[in-house]
Scaffold this motif. Structure first.
Motif, mmCIF file in Angstrom:
data_model
loop_
_atom_site.group_PDB
_atom_site.id
_atom_site.type_symbol
_atom_site.label_atom_id
_atom_site.label_comp_id
_atom_site.label_asym_id
_atom_site.label_seq_id
_atom_site.Cartn_x
_atom_site.Cartn_y
_atom_site.Cartn_z
ATOM 1 N N ILE A 88 -6.805 -2.540 -2.268
ATOM 2 C CA ILE A 88 -7.115 -3.697 -1.413
ATOM 3 C C ILE A 88 -6.129 -3.779 -0.255
ATOM 4 O O ILE A 88 -6.498 -4.070 0.893
ATOM 5 C CB ILE A 88 -7.092 -4.992 -2.251
ATOM 6 N N ALA A 89 -4.851 -3.499 -0.545
ATOM 7 C CA ALA A 89 -3.830 -3.559 0.504
ATOM 8 C C ALA A 89 -4.102 -2.530 1.601
ATOM 9 O O ALA A 89 -3.899 -2.808 2.789
ATOM 10 C CB ALA A 89 -2.447 -3.322 -0.114
ATOM 11 N N SER A 90 -4.577 -1.345 1.214
ATOM 12 C CA SER A 90 -4.858 -0.324 2.229
ATOM 13 C C SER A 90 -6.044 -0.706 3.101
ATOM 14 O O SER A 90 -6.141 -0.261 4.248
ATOM 15 C CB SER A 90 -5.107 1.024 1.549
ATOM 16 N N PHE A 91 -6.956 -1.530 2.567
ATOM 17 C CA PHE A 91 -8.094 -1.975 3.368
ATOM 18 C C PHE A 91 -7.692 -3.004 4.424
ATOM 19 O O PHE A 91 -8.448 -3.241 5.371
ATOM 20 C CB PHE A 91 -9.179 -2.571 2.471
ATOM 21 N N VAL A 92 -6.536 -3.625 4.265
ATOM 22 C CA VAL A 92 -6.086 -4.634 5.224
ATOM 23 C C VAL A 92 -5.622 -3.988 6.525
ATOM 24 O O VAL A 92 -5.636 -4.626 7.574
ATOM 25 C CB VAL A 92 -4.949 -5.481 4.590
ATOM 26 N N ILE A 93 -5.229 -2.712 6.481
ATOM 27 C CA ILE A 93 -4.761 -2.022 7.681
ATOM 28 C C ILE A 93 -5.926 -1.906 8.663
ATOM 29 O O ILE A 93 -6.990 -1.368 8.326
ATOM 30 C CB ILE A 93 -4.213 -0.619 7.335
ATOM 31 N N TYR A 115 -8.124 2.927 10.837
ATOM 32 C CA TYR A 115 -8.428 3.873 9.753
ATOM 33 C C TYR A 115 -7.409 5.008 9.687
ATOM 34 O O TYR A 115 -7.022 5.446 8.600
ATOM 35 C CB TYR A 115 -9.836 4.428 9.965
ATOM 36 N N THR A 116 -6.968 5.511 10.842
ATOM 37 C CA THR A 116 -6.031 6.632 10.844
ATOM 38 C C THR A 116 -4.690 6.249 10.229
ATOM 39 O O THR A 116 -4.060 7.065 9.551
ATOM 40 C CB THR A 116 -5.809 7.130 12.285
ATOM 41 N N THR A 117 -4.258 5.015 10.426
ATOM 42 C CA THR A 117 -3.012 4.557 9.804
ATOM 43 C C THR A 117 -3.188 4.432 8.297
ATOM 44 O O THR A 117 -2.276 4.770 7.528
ATOM 45 C CB THR A 117 -2.587 3.208 10.402
ATOM 46 N N GLY A 118 -4.352 3.963 7.863
ATOM 47 C CA GLY A 118 -4.616 3.870 6.430
ATOM 48 C C GLY A 118 -4.614 5.228 5.758
ATOM 49 O O GLY A 118 -4.121 5.383 4.632
ATOM 50 N N ILE A 119 -5.128 6.252 6.439
ATOM 51 C CA ILE A 119 -5.110 7.604 5.878
ATOM 52 C C ILE A 119 -3.677 8.092 5.701
ATOM 53 O O ILE A 119 -3.326 8.722 4.695
ATOM 54 C CB ILE A 119 -5.905 8.567 6.785
ATOM 55 N N ALA A 120 -2.815 7.814 6.694
ATOM 56 C CA ALA A 120 -1.415 8.221 6.586
ATOM 57 C C ALA A 120 -0.746 7.574 5.375
ATOM 58 O O ALA A 120 0.019 8.226 4.642
ATOM 59 C CB ALA A 120 -0.667 7.854 7.873
ATOM 60 N N LEU A 121 -1.043 6.294 5.133
ATOM 61 C CA LEU A 121 -0.468 5.609 3.967
ATOM 62 C C LEU A 121 -0.969 6.235 2.672
ATOM 63 O O LEU A 121 -0.192 6.449 1.730
ATOM 64 C CB LEU A 121 -0.831 4.125 3.997
ATOM 65 N N ARG A 122 -2.246 6.523 2.604
ATOM 66 C CA ARG A 122 -2.822 7.117 1.391
ATOM 67 C C ARG A 122 -2.205 8.479 1.099
ATOM 68 O O ARG A 122 -2.000 8.847 -0.059
ATOM 69 C CB ARG A 122 -4.333 7.251 1.560
ATOM 70 N N ALA A 136 0.817 -1.209 0.000
ATOM 71 C CA ALA A 136 0.000 0.000 0.000
ATOM 72 C C ALA A 136 0.855 1.265 0.000
ATOM 73 O O ALA A 136 0.443 2.299 -0.536
ATOM 74 C CB ALA A 136 -0.930 0.006 1.221
ATOM 75 N N LEU A 137 2.039 1.181 0.582
ATOM 76 C CA LEU A 137 2.896 2.356 0.667
ATOM 77 C C LEU A 137 3.699 2.597 -0.608
ATOM 78 O O LEU A 137 3.745 3.721 -1.122
ATOM 79 C CB LEU A 137 3.834 2.223 1.867
#
Length: 528
Positions: free
Chosen positions: A421-426, A429-436, A324-325
């Protein structure tokens, strides 16, 4: 007769008329230093000036036993009027002709409400009224009584939508602070669970609870959390996110430095590890401090499933975190500068698919990523009934139409889909936003400098993570600094009977949380 005087509440002046001489400076220092008058009318005049233009605040005058004037003050909709009529007004008004030397003592004996509190000054009375507790004032008495008869609508306990699990409890925090603290008490029945109350917000007067386990949590950590919260001076707190931005160590970091959760079991597990939980009235989102990077990549399911499954899922999560990163950035870098890294067959296939594409790989990736983020945000904001359908159908239609129109290539659509899909595995939610958010600068570096730029971005990112702190705890603990004892719950999930020691965060190392030698062994039989 002195007629001038002032009363201060929430830094606002309220004028009143007084039969007693009082200095103006007396009211400026502390609002707790302003006690009630003996005369009921004077007390009413001040309170009515405070609640001017507040038609929902009820001032109900009545007579105790047909002799003594009194008033009960409450907010309509926040106090239980049925219980007020049944347990307060009825016993005091219906009985007449009773001789009583002290109305205050008689009132306390006559009223059948267990939760009563004496009130001696205006500020405490206003505080009690504002949270739904009615207050009685009596003629000739310099104190009143507040009753715990608050009644506010509240949501029932439900499973958190954003933190669902396959196996585990199905209960989540609500917007009511008393319910949330009771959920913690149900799981930790020891009196060592302490709750430290605070109030933040000049106008909202939001109640905050700092939960910790005495004897496990470091006292200096609790003191630091308390001091950071006390420094906050704001009009109102509507959600825990207001507080998070005030108390985090590095406000300009994209990574969250507090773990947010709606699950009481996650909060309880954090308390048992020596962390603290911050509960905010009016929101189901609680905050755990301190937190680490690896805590943000863990899920309750890791501990509720068998340890081999938990370890496998955890490694899968680490893998998809990396995808995702750096997934789109790697594709852009290889396709733009390092085509020799691809097998010839794959390179020819990608070249054929990109033959009629008018944009370079970087622009193509940016177009698809921005479109995907817009579709995901639309799915969140739209009504629940149509949100999922719009996001899924929209992604399919837009991807197919863009490929057919020759705007993007099929491999790019696949890369963006896998990244999504990889970002949904996190799990958080706040960590996923940082990756995005970090994905875009890494794509720019990869598009300009290839893998060299990508590696430079990754090195800067990891350097930032190494420098980050959460209430003084290194963000990459226990990997950097290395703590081998704690790695058994980071790189893999050891069996529960092997997790004998709790992680060392701050202060004295309170090591053992369970006895040694509890590995299942049927040959030992019953040793009791």
């Amino acid at each position: 007769m002195v007629r001038g005087g002032y009363f201060v509440f929430n830094k606002k002046w309220f004028h009143f008329r007084s039969h007693q001489s009082r200095n103006k400076e007396q009211f400026v220092t502390k609002q707790q230093e302003y006690p009630f008058f003996m005369e009921l009318n004077q007390n009413l005049q001040i309170l009515q000036s405070v609640y001017a233009n507040c038609p929902d605040v009820i001032f109900h005058n009545f007579i105790i036993c047909g002799k003594t004037n009194a008033v009960i003050i409450y907010i309509e909709g926040m106090s239980n009027t049925e219980l007020i009529d049944q347990h307060i007004l009825a016993p005091l008004m219906l009985e007449t002709g009773v001789e009583q030397n002290n109305s205050f003592i008689y009132l306390k004996k006559k009223i059948s409400v267990s939760n009563m509190k004496e009130v001696h000054d205006f500020s405490v009375a206003i505080e009690q009224i504002s949270i739904g507790k009615p207050v009685i004032l009596i003629e000739g008495e310099k104190q009143g009584i507040s009753f715990g008869l608050a009644k506010m609508e509240k949501r029932g306990i439900e499973e958190p939508q954003a933190e669902s699990v396959v196996r585990g409890p199905r209960e989540g925090f609500t917007e009511t602070l008393a319910v949330n603290t009771s959920l913690l008490r149900r799981k930790i029945k020891s009196p060592q669970l302490k709750l430290k109350p605070l109030k933040i917000g000049r106008y909202s007067q939001t109640q905050i609870m700092i939960a910790y386990i005495e004897g496990i949590a470091d006292p200096t950590l609790i003191e630091e959390i308390t001091n950071r919260l006390k420094r906050i001076d704001i009009d109102g707190v509507l959600e825990s996110g207001y507080l998070e931005e005030f108390i985090e160590d590095s406000p300009f970091s994209p990574f969250p430095q507090l773990l947010t959760t709606e699950r009481p079991d996650v909060a309880t597990a954090a308390l048992l590890e020596g962390r603290s939980v911050i509960l905010v009235d009016g929101t189901p989102i609680s905050m755990v401090a301190p937190t680490t990077f690896f805590s943000l990549l863990q899920s309750p399911d890791d501990y509720y499933q068998r340890f081999m499954i938990g370890t496998l899922i955890r490694w899968l999560r680490y893998l998809f975190f990396s995808i995702a990163l750096v997934g789109p950035s790697t594709y852009v870098a290889v396709l733009t500068y390092h085509q020799e890294m691809l097998p010839s067959t794959l390179l020819i296939s990608i070249a054929n698919s990109r033959e009629n594409i008018p944009f370079p790989a970087l622009v193509e990736a940016l177009l698809m990523e921005i479109t995907f983020e817009a579709l995901r945000e639309a799915g969140v904001r739209l009504p629940k009934q149509v949100g999922a359908a719009v996001s899924i159908v929209g992604a399919l239609v837009v991807g197919q139409a863009a490929t057919a129109a020759g705007i993007v290539s099929s491999p790019m659509v696949m890369v963006v889909a896998i990244t999504g899909i990889a970002s949904f595995v996190i799990p958080h939610y706040t960590t996923g936003i940082a990756l995005r958010m970090l994905r875009f600068p890494l794509m720019f570096l990869a598009g300009m400098l290839g893998l060299l730029g990508l590696m430079m971005g990754v090195i800067v990112l990891f350097t930032h993570l190494c420098m980050l702190r959460s209430f003084g705890v290194p963000y990459l603990t226990p990997l950097a600094p290395m703590k081998g004892r704690d790695l058994k719950d980071v790189l893999f999930r050891a069996p529960i009977w092997k997790l004998n020691s709790r992680p060392h965060l701050t202060g004295e190392d309170k090591t053992y949380r369970q006895s040694h030698g509890q590995k299942p062994d049927p040959t030992r039989g019953d040793e009791s």
